[in-house]
Write an enzyme that holds these catalytic residues in place. Structure first.
Site, PDB file in Angstrom:
ATOM      1  N   ILE A 135     -24.580  15.524   9.857  1.00  0.00           N
ATOM      2  CA  ILE A 135     -25.767  15.696   9.026  1.00  0.00           C
ATOM      3  C   ILE A 135     -25.756  14.564   8.005  1.00  0.00           C
ATOM      4  O   ILE A 135     -24.697  14.019   7.678  1.00  0.00           O
ATOM      5  CB  ILE A 135     -25.818  17.085   8.337  1.00  0.00           C
ATOM      6  CG1 ILE A 135     -24.542  17.367   7.556  1.00  0.00           C
ATOM      7  CG2 ILE A 135     -26.071  18.169   9.349  1.00  0.00           C
ATOM      8  CD1 ILE A 135     -24.553  18.714   6.839  1.00  0.00           C
ATOM      9  N   ASP A 136     -26.919  14.205   7.513  1.00  0.00           N
ATOM     10  CA  ASP A 136     -27.043  13.053   6.621  1.00  0.00           C
ATOM     11  C   ASP A 136     -26.238  13.234   5.339  1.00  0.00           C
ATOM     12  O   ASP A 136     -25.958  14.355   4.907  1.00  0.00           O
ATOM     13  CB  ASP A 136     -28.514  12.818   6.256  1.00  0.00           C
ATOM     14  CG  ASP A 136     -29.356  12.470   7.461  1.00  0.00           C
ATOM     15  OD1 ASP A 136     -28.793  11.939   8.436  1.00  0.00           O
ATOM     16  OD2 ASP A 136     -30.569  12.731   7.433  1.00  0.00           O
ATOM     17  N   LYS A 137     -25.909  12.112   4.734  1.00  0.00           N
ATOM     18  CA  LYS A 137     -25.123  12.114   3.496  1.00  0.00           C
ATOM     19  C   LYS A 137     -25.712  13.054   2.447  1.00  0.00           C
ATOM     20  O   LYS A 137     -25.001  13.841   1.829  1.00  0.00           O
ATOM     21  CB  LYS A 137     -25.054  10.697   2.933  1.00  0.00           C
ATOM     22  CG  LYS A 137     -24.372  10.596   1.578  1.00  0.00           C
ATOM     23  CD  LYS A 137     -24.389   9.170   1.054  1.00  0.00           C
ATOM     24  CE  LYS A 137     -23.762   9.096  -0.332  1.00  0.00           C
ATOM     25  NZ  LYS A 137     -23.770   7.708  -0.870  1.00  0.00           N
ATOM     26  N   THR A 139     -27.841  15.483   2.867  1.00  0.00           N
ATOM     27  CA  THR A 139     -28.160  16.820   3.371  1.00  0.00           C
ATOM     28  C   THR A 139     -26.907  17.670   3.255  1.00  0.00           C
ATOM     29  O   THR A 139     -25.813  17.218   3.605  1.00  0.00           O
ATOM     30  CB  THR A 139     -28.609  16.763   4.843  1.00  0.00           C
ATOM     31  OG1 THR A 139     -29.807  15.998   4.940  1.00  0.00           O
ATOM     32  CG2 THR A 139     -28.869  18.156   5.389  1.00  0.00           C
ATOM     33  N   ARG A 235     -36.523  15.150   8.547  1.00  0.00           N
ATOM     34  CA  ARG A 235     -37.077  14.346   7.447  1.00  0.00           C
ATOM     35  C   ARG A 235     -38.275  13.518   7.912  1.00  0.00           C
ATOM     36  O   ARG A 235     -39.300  13.437   7.222  1.00  0.00           O
ATOM     37  CB  ARG A 235     -35.984  13.441   6.877  1.00  0.00           C
ATOM     38  CG  ARG A 235     -34.805  14.225   6.301  1.00  0.00           C
ATOM     39  CD  ARG A 235     -33.595  13.341   6.073  1.00  0.00           C
ATOM     40  NE  ARG A 235     -33.869  12.344   5.048  1.00  0.00           N
ATOM     41  CZ  ARG A 235     -33.071  11.309   4.810  1.00  0.00           C
ATOM     42  NH1 ARG A 235     -31.985  11.110   5.555  1.00  0.00           N
ATOM     43  NH2 ARG A 235     -33.381  10.453   3.854  1.00  0.00           N
TER      44      ARG A 235
END
Length: 305
Positions: A135-137, A139, A235
């Protein structure tokens, strides 16, 4: 940077990634990533990995220099929701990058895992040990980590076959018209900014389902489930709807009314079958305090109005 200049001299068409994997020591997945970053050219034009080469084509492959990554164990506090001999479920905080890359080095979830866990699978190589999905930084929320290769294969298969279910919560700008819906588009690298993704006809199919949980005057709290797993999918899809995620530095509004360090996107629920026992595993993670505090403020404002 190393540059390979090649000439395709076969009378039979071959995919670009297949040809380059034979001519270099790179895997097809690595070549695909290089194609998506704009590092591969055919006859002077940026090309996709699946391009069919024709006799006489000129190929240029730019290979960035390897970056030395700090893969030492580091005592970075992490929330281990569950672990056994096969896997661990982590509730990742906002601001922590999953693995090294793109200039990130030394303070990642991988560094923390190497400190806190005894074993990690090796399928994804030394830079991403144990990482089945990411998962994104900015998030927050749940992700599963594999402790051995057998577990890794099983979990990766479950994600690919959509057996593993991931549910996200996000606060969006504005009010969505529909209470629920499906977003079905194609997502690929943004032509103007290769670091970002965008909805584009030449991308890969991306499907996201959403459901409105709560409405505020100028915001909407939504639940999202993924049918595919494209980079930045939720996103990008929220931006595509015209309702970007609050606090999103890449796809959201520049001026936010809240002081945030990143998007209000949280991986709240994770479901999969245990790779050894076959037991269904369901994990949930509450919203982070900063996320919950904003919702409380918005609810209080609605009551006053």
């Amino acid at each position: 940077m190393k540059t390979l200049n090649l000439k395709f001299d076969s009378p039979l068409s071959v995919r670009l990634d297949v040809f380059l994997s034979e001519k270099s020591e790179l895997t097809r997945s690595h070549i695909k990533n290089l194609c998506e970053s704009g590092a591969v050219f055919v006859n002077g034009k940026i090309s996709k990995a699946n391009k069919l080469l024709k006799f006489g084509d000129d190929i240029v492959l730019n290979i960035p220099d390897d970056k030395k990554c700090d893969l030492s164990p580091k005592n970075i506090p992490i929330d281990i929701v569950y672990q056994d001999g096969d896997l661990a479920v982590i509730n990742k905080p906002q601001g922590l990058t999953v693995h090294a890359g793109n200039g990130t080095n030394g303070d990642t979830l991988v560094n923390a895992l190497l400190f806190h866990l005894d074993n990690l699978s090796g399928i994804n190589g030394v830079i991403r040990p144990g990482i089945v999905h990411r998962i994104d930084k900015n998030t927050s929320g749940l992700l599963v980590v594999a402790k051995n290769d057998k577990a890794h294969v099983s979990l990766a298969e479950q994600i690919q076959k959509k057996v593993c279910k991931r549910t996200y919560l996000a606060l969006l700008e504005g009010n969505l018209k529909s209470d629920e819906g499906e977003i079905d588009t194609f997502i690929g690298r943004d032509d103007k900014d290769r670091v970002k993704m965008a909805v584009k006809s030449s991308g890969r199919r991306a499907v996201t389902n959403y459901r409105v949980l709560e409405r505020f005057t100028a915001y909407t709290l939504c639940e999202f489930t993924l049918q595919t797993g494209r980079t930045h999918q939720i996103r990008v899809h929220c931006k595509y709807l015209g309702h970007p995620i609050v606090g999103d530095p890449e796809y959201g509004y520049k001026n936010s009314k809240f002081k945030l360090k990143g998007q209000l996107l949280h991986a709240a629920k994770l479901e999969f079958f245990h790779p050894s026992t076959g037991e269904k595993m369901v994990f949930t993670a509450p919203l982070p305090d900063y996320f919950e505090e904003i919702l409380i403020k918005l609810r209080n404002l609605q009551v006053r109005n």
